[in-house]
Design a protein around this motif. Structure first.
Motif, PDB file in Angstrom:
ATOM      1  N   ALA B 107     -26.173 101.668  -1.174  1.00 43.30           N
ATOM      2  CA  ALA B 107     -24.865 101.071  -0.888  1.00 43.30           C
ATOM      3  C   ALA B 107     -24.121 101.950   0.101  1.00 43.30           C
ATOM      4  O   ALA B 107     -24.299 103.166   0.119  1.00 43.30           O
ATOM      5  N   VAL B 152     -24.779  99.834  -8.316  1.00 44.93           N
ATOM      6  CA  VAL B 152     -25.042 100.900  -7.349  1.00 44.93           C
ATOM      7  C   VAL B 152     -23.769 101.259  -6.582  1.00 44.93           C
ATOM      8  O   VAL B 152     -23.618 102.381  -6.107  1.00 44.93           O
ATOM      9  N   ALA B 153     -22.853 100.316  -6.468  1.00 46.94           N
ATOM     10  CA  ALA B 153     -21.645 100.558  -5.690  1.00 46.94           C
ATOM     11  C   ALA B 153     -20.529 101.152  -6.529  1.00 46.94           C
ATOM     12  O   ALA B 153     -19.453 101.398  -6.019  1.00 46.94           O
ATOM     13  N   GLN B 154     -20.790 101.372  -7.802  1.00 47.64           N
ATOM     14  CA  GLN B 154     -19.727 101.872  -8.652  1.00 47.64           C
ATOM     15  C   GLN B 154     -19.968 103.305  -9.014  1.00 47.64           C
ATOM     16  O   GLN B 154     -21.097 103.765  -9.093  1.00 47.64           O
ATOM     17  N   GLY B 155     -18.891 104.011  -9.293  1.00 45.35           N
ATOM     18  CA  GLY B 155     -19.022 105.420  -9.606  1.00 45.35           C
ATOM     19  C   GLY B 155     -19.167 105.703 -11.083  1.00 45.35           C
ATOM     20  O   GLY B 155     -19.572 106.782 -11.470  1.00 45.35           O
ATOM     21  N   GLU B 156     -18.821 104.714 -11.926  1.00 44.10           N
ATOM     22  CA  GLU B 156     -18.840 105.018 -13.363  1.00 44.10           C
ATOM     23  C   GLU B 156     -20.224 104.824 -13.946  1.00 44.10           C
ATOM     24  O   GLU B 156     -20.986 104.005 -13.465  1.00 44.10           O
ATOM     25  N   ARG B 158     -22.927 106.568 -14.068  1.00 47.71           N
ATOM     26  CA  ARG B 158     -24.178 106.957 -13.436  1.00 47.71           C
ATOM     27  C   ARG B 158     -24.851 108.095 -14.139  1.00 47.71           C
ATOM     28  O   ARG B 158     -25.993 108.419 -13.853  1.00 47.71           O
TER      29      ARG B 158
END
Lengths: 174, 241
Positions: B107, B152-156, B158
């Motif tokens: 992303a 994949v585009a999120q920060g939470e 992971r």
């Protein structure tokens, strides 16, 4: 109030002695800054590069600050860790860099360091992993580094884009 | 390009470009899918939000690069730079046995200065946690995949821990158990609510729908529509969606 948008990515890291890296990151700003939207801290996934040396995370950063003053311009604090095949985590480096102050897209490289330890600790780190870590990697203690012995570690690559708003109303030219 | 449009503070972002090529050493015959992930203040006004490309192979002319040349055209309208759109690309291809497996997710944010930009996206694949799982997934072709590539585009979430469960606020229109699940579902996935839909009465279900529709949560409404389209549910028509 002036506003600042930081929109970008923690791209990856290279130059570390191990593969399978992840990064814990956090944005810290002074008391005049208020976080309006976005996550202020996070942890990336563990990446095991198959080709080449660089571990890629591509972790998105999207924060919106409002501020009444220039003091305490936001800084990004990073900790790079290694996760081995047994699931243990080992610290590989600490680093920080300031968020840029001009609008636009910036490609940043942040250098990192880790505590060196005594000869015995270095030997045990070589054979068993682990190693000394800072008790409080809190930026408040950044000024107290005098007695710390450190060694260089790899670099972290970031791509940050900045949008500033209303700064010129307060006489600040960006 | 960006343009002003509508009331104060509204701006448009028009994106024209292409997914040009990919370098995947060791893999061939790949196709890619793209989609956009954006914040709550953004809405696409024109163009396609998702797409699937053709299947392409390496050739004598270009032995290491796969060429897609797949167009991307979309325009967004927003009032807030937060939640700037990201393009999420997933690449798929056949494995040794011919099964379709994921070869990479990646992303990147859409650039926000006007002009011509070139972006190279690093791709990654989720890894099985145990060796036995790695072996069986190689065999059966069922590699670990994300159920929703938009993650994949999120920060939470992971770091591998389960993300915190969203808070449930009971729907005001009805106090049946289904309504509670419904509000949860505005943030979660529809499959967990599927069983409850079958058992509950029609009237309370319609009350839930009206609550959801009045909440103007576009993401949840579109998920609801997709969900019922897939199930070809009678209630889809009854609810007037």
């Amino acid at each position: 109030m002036a506003e600042l948008h930081v929109i970008g990515q923690l791209v990856g890291a290279s130059g570390f002695p191990q593969r399978r890296l992840f990064c814990k990151w956090g944005l810290h700003a002074g008391s005049a800054w208020k976080l309006l939207e976005g996550l202020r801290e996070g942890q990336t996934q563990v990446d095991d590069p198959q080709a080449g040396d660089m571990a890629y995370w591509c972790h998105p950063i999207d924060v919106h600050y409002a501020t009444k003053g220039l003091q305490g311009w936001p800084k990004l604090h990073l900790e790079v860790w290694h996760q081995d095949s047994l699931g243990r985590s080992e610290l590989l480096g600490y680093g920080f860099c300031h968020v840029p102050s001009t609008p636009g897209c910036h490609a940043l490289t942040c250098v990192t360091w880790r505590p060196r330890g005594t000869w015995g600790e270095r030997l045990s780190r070589f054979w068993l992993g682990g190693g000394p870590q800072l008790l409080a990697p809190d930026p408040a203690y950044a000024a107290d580094r005098f007695r710390l012995r450190t060694e260089a570690a790899g670099t972290v690559r970031l791509q940050l884009g900045l949008i500033l708003r209303h700064f010129e109303r307060y006489g600040v030219q960006c | 390009m960006t343009a002003g449009g509508g009331g104060p503070g509204v701006f448009l972002v028009a994106v024209n470009g292409q997914i040009e090529s990919g370098e995947f050493p060791g893999f061939d015959d790949l196709y890619c899918k793209f989609c956009f992930v954006y914040g709550q203040d953004w809405v696409p006004t024109a163009g396609l939000e998702e797409g699937i490309s053709q299947i392409t192979s390496k050739s004598d002319v270009s032995p290491t690069t796969l060429i897609w040349n797949f167009p991307i055209e979309i325009t967004f309208k927003s009032t807030n730079p937060s939640g700037w759109p990201q393009i999420v690309i997933s690449v798929y291809g056949p494995d040794f046995f011919g099964n379709d497996v994921v070869r990479g997710y990646g992303a990147v944010h859409v650039p926000f200065t006007p002009g011509r930009h070139k972006r190279t996206i690093a791709m990654f694949v989720p890894e099985s946690t145990s060796r036995l799982q790695k072996f069986t997934s190689w065999f059966t072709g069922r590699r670990p995949e994300f159920t929703d590539p938009k993650v994949v585009a999120q920060g939470e979430g992971r770091e591998g821990k389960a993300p915190k469960a969203p808070e449930c606020s009971p729907c005001m229109a009805a106090d049946c158990g289904l309504a509670t699940h419904f509000s949860c579902w505005q943030q979660g996935s529809p499959t967990q609510v599927c069983e409850e839909f079958n058992s509950d009465s029609k009237s309370s279900l319609n009350q839930c729908y009206s609550c959801l529709l009045s909440s103007s949560n576009e993401g949840a409404i579109s998920r609801l529509c997709d969900h019922f389209l897939q199930r070809s549910d009678q209630r889809y028509k009854e609810a007037g969606l």
